[in-house]
Write an enzyme that holds these catalytic residues in place. Structure first.
Site, short mmCIF file in Angstrom:
data_model
loop_
_atom_site.label_atom_id
_atom_site.label_comp_id
_atom_site.label_asym_id
_atom_site.label_seq_id
_atom_site.Cartn_x
_atom_site.Cartn_y
_atom_site.Cartn_z
N GLU A 142 -7.74 -5.57 5.47
CA GLU A 142 -7.66 -5.21 4.05
C GLU A 142 -6.51 -5.93 3.34
O GLU A 142 -6.63 -6.31 2.19
CB GLU A 142 -7.53 -3.69 3.91
CG GLU A 142 -8.84 -2.98 4.24
CD GLU A 142 -8.69 -1.52 4.60
OE1 GLU A 142 -8.19 -1.22 5.71
OE2 GLU A 142 -9.07 -0.67 3.79
N HIS A 155 -13.00 2.64 0.76
CA HIS A 155 -12.94 1.56 1.77
C HIS A 155 -13.57 0.26 1.27
O HIS A 155 -13.96 -0.60 2.06
CB HIS A 155 -13.70 1.94 3.06
CG HIS A 155 -13.12 3.08 3.84
ND1 HIS A 155 -13.90 3.96 4.55
CD2 HIS A 155 -11.84 3.47 4.05
CE1 HIS A 155 -13.14 4.85 5.16
NE2 HIS A 155 -11.88 4.57 4.86
N ASN A 201 0.88 -1.17 0.00
CA ASN A 201 0.00 0.00 0.00
C ASN A 201 0.91 1.22 0.00
O ASN A 201 1.41 1.64 1.04
CB ASN A 201 -0.89 -0.04 1.25
CG ASN A 201 -1.83 1.15 1.31
OD1 ASN A 201 -1.82 2.04 0.45
ND2 ASN A 201 -2.65 1.18 2.35
#
Ligand code: AMP
Length: 403
Positions: free
Chosen positions: A389, A184, A7
């Site tokens: 995630e 999200h 990320n």
């Protein structure tokens, strides 16, 4: 298969390496302050089952490539490392904040995909350039490994037009793709999948309202496993009241502030994103500080808390309507949703007539595991499910690569 999840932010790289045979985390950490005079890499790994290794490196990290090289050196380090050879990595999964309306699913990176992410920069000006830096860096270090992009917007692409269109001139949608996208999505998808599993159903068999309440907050109405509405919009500014973002507001506030105070659009945008929400209302944006202040009689903190809960309840009501009253469960996740029993209780307070009632005892306190917190007679179940995630990105990456 071992998967490296990345990320990449403008000055950071969050990473996690997972062994997908048992979905265990082999190593994880963060490269911080890229481009600043002092950078840092944190690294936590499990070189073998009962051996945890934690390391922090402090040194200038001029760009993403240097940061990535430091992470790779740790991953293959003879003592601290978790792999012997980079060839052990089967795929790299990248989190991408905005995929516009081009991406409905995880996708293997090609030149066209990179171009499409570049074309969406206008919608995510801070995030997408950083993600591209992450992809290009990973491609250099892992040229023969599939790079997969997993979009935060993808889960919301199933929304029908009446949920995603703005009542603006239609040409603006045609020309600029101006519409609601949400964010999200990876988190909403993960907890929706987990909720179905915990309810003993297939995702297609249940309707859910998922609440991702962290520093950023969003909600989704999920019908039979597919998102049908979500609270964030073209950008993550819309919807719920957040740590520093105002959420839904009369759009004419922009024009008013320009007239009344001579503020520029960019200044108002900054105020709405960074100086509003809980911070703007009471000077604090961490729920723990707000609860402590409320205890001491701080009226602004109490107002902020009440406003957050009221907005959330209104959204729950509207999503009950969007799902035609057929909701199996409400799911709380992220920093506030997972940890803040007071905020959870206030978010569903007074909704008993709608079939939603929380059990104060089950709701109390903090537990790392998923748990049900509804009262025995609640028609709608209420769950707290920690989000993950990285695992969701790794699962989607594996699914795509393994075929
Ligand atoms: P996230 O963006 O998901 O990391 O969530 C961060 C936010 O979660 C913080 O700003 C806090 O408001 C909230 N938070 C974290 N831990 C707690 C806690 N123990 N109690 C209440 N709120 C918490």
């Amino acid at each position: 298969m071992k998967i490296l999840v990345i990320n990449a932010g403008s000055s950071s790289i969050k990473y996690q390496m997972l062994d997908m045979t048992d979905e265990s985390v082999m190593a994880s950490g963060l490269v911080e302050r890229i481009g600043e005079p002092s950078g840092a890499v944190s690294y936590k790994a499990f070189p073998d089952t009962d051996n945890e290794c934690k390391t922090t490196l402090e040194q200038p990290i001029p760009e993403h490539e240097t940061g990535m090289k430091l992470v790779i050196d740790l991953l293959i380090h003879p003592e601290k490392g978790v792999i012997k050879d980079l060839k052990e990595i089967g795929a790299v999964g990248h989190r991408i904040v905005h995929g516009g309306d081009k991406f409905h699913a995880p996708t293997v990176v090609t030149d066209e995909v990179e171009q499409a992410i570049e074309d969406t920069i206008l919608m995510a000006p801070l995030h997408n350039p950083a993600h591209l830096a992450g992809i290009r860096t990973a491609k250099r270090f892992f040229p023969d490994v599939p790079q997969v992009v997993v979009f935060d917007t993808a889960f919301h692409q199933t929304m029908p037009p009446e949920a995603y269109m703005y009542a603006m001139p239609y040409e603006m949608y045609e020309e600029l793709r101006l519409r609601r996208y949400g964010a999200h999505g990876t988190s909403h998808k993960y907890v929706a999948g987990e909720a179905a599993r915990l309810l003993g159903k297939q995702p297609e068999e249940c309707n859910l309202i998922t609440l991702h309440l962290g520093n950023g907050c969003s909600m989704s109405a999920v019908k039979g496993g597919e998102c049908v509405d979500t609270s964030m919009g073209l950008t993550p500014l819309a919807g719920l009241i957040m740590g520093t973002r105002c959420g839904d507001i009369d759009p004419a506030v922009y024009a008013f502030l320009e007239r009344a105070k001579g503020l520029k659009l960019s200044e108002i945008d900054m105020i709405m994103n960074k100086k509003s929400g809980l911070l703007g209302l009471c000077g604090m944006n961490d729920m723990r500080d707000i609860h402590a202040a409320v205890e001491k009689g701080d009226e602004k903190a109490e107002l902020a808390l009440n406003m957050v809960a009221y907005r959330t309840r209104k959204y729950i009501g509207s999503y009950l309507a969007a799902l035609e009253g057929k909701v199996d469960a409400i799911v709380f996740t992220a920093g506030i949703g997972e940890n803040d029993d007071i905020a959870r209780a206030m978010s569903v307070q007074g909704l008993e007539a709608l079939g939603i009632s929380i059990d104060q005892e089950k709701n109390a306190g903090r537990v790392k595991e998923p748990r049900a917190v509804h009262a025995d007679d609640s028609r709608v179940q209420i769950w707290v499910i920690p989000t993950n995630e990285e695992l969701e990105i790794a699962r989607q990456t594996r699914e795509l690569v393994a075929g």
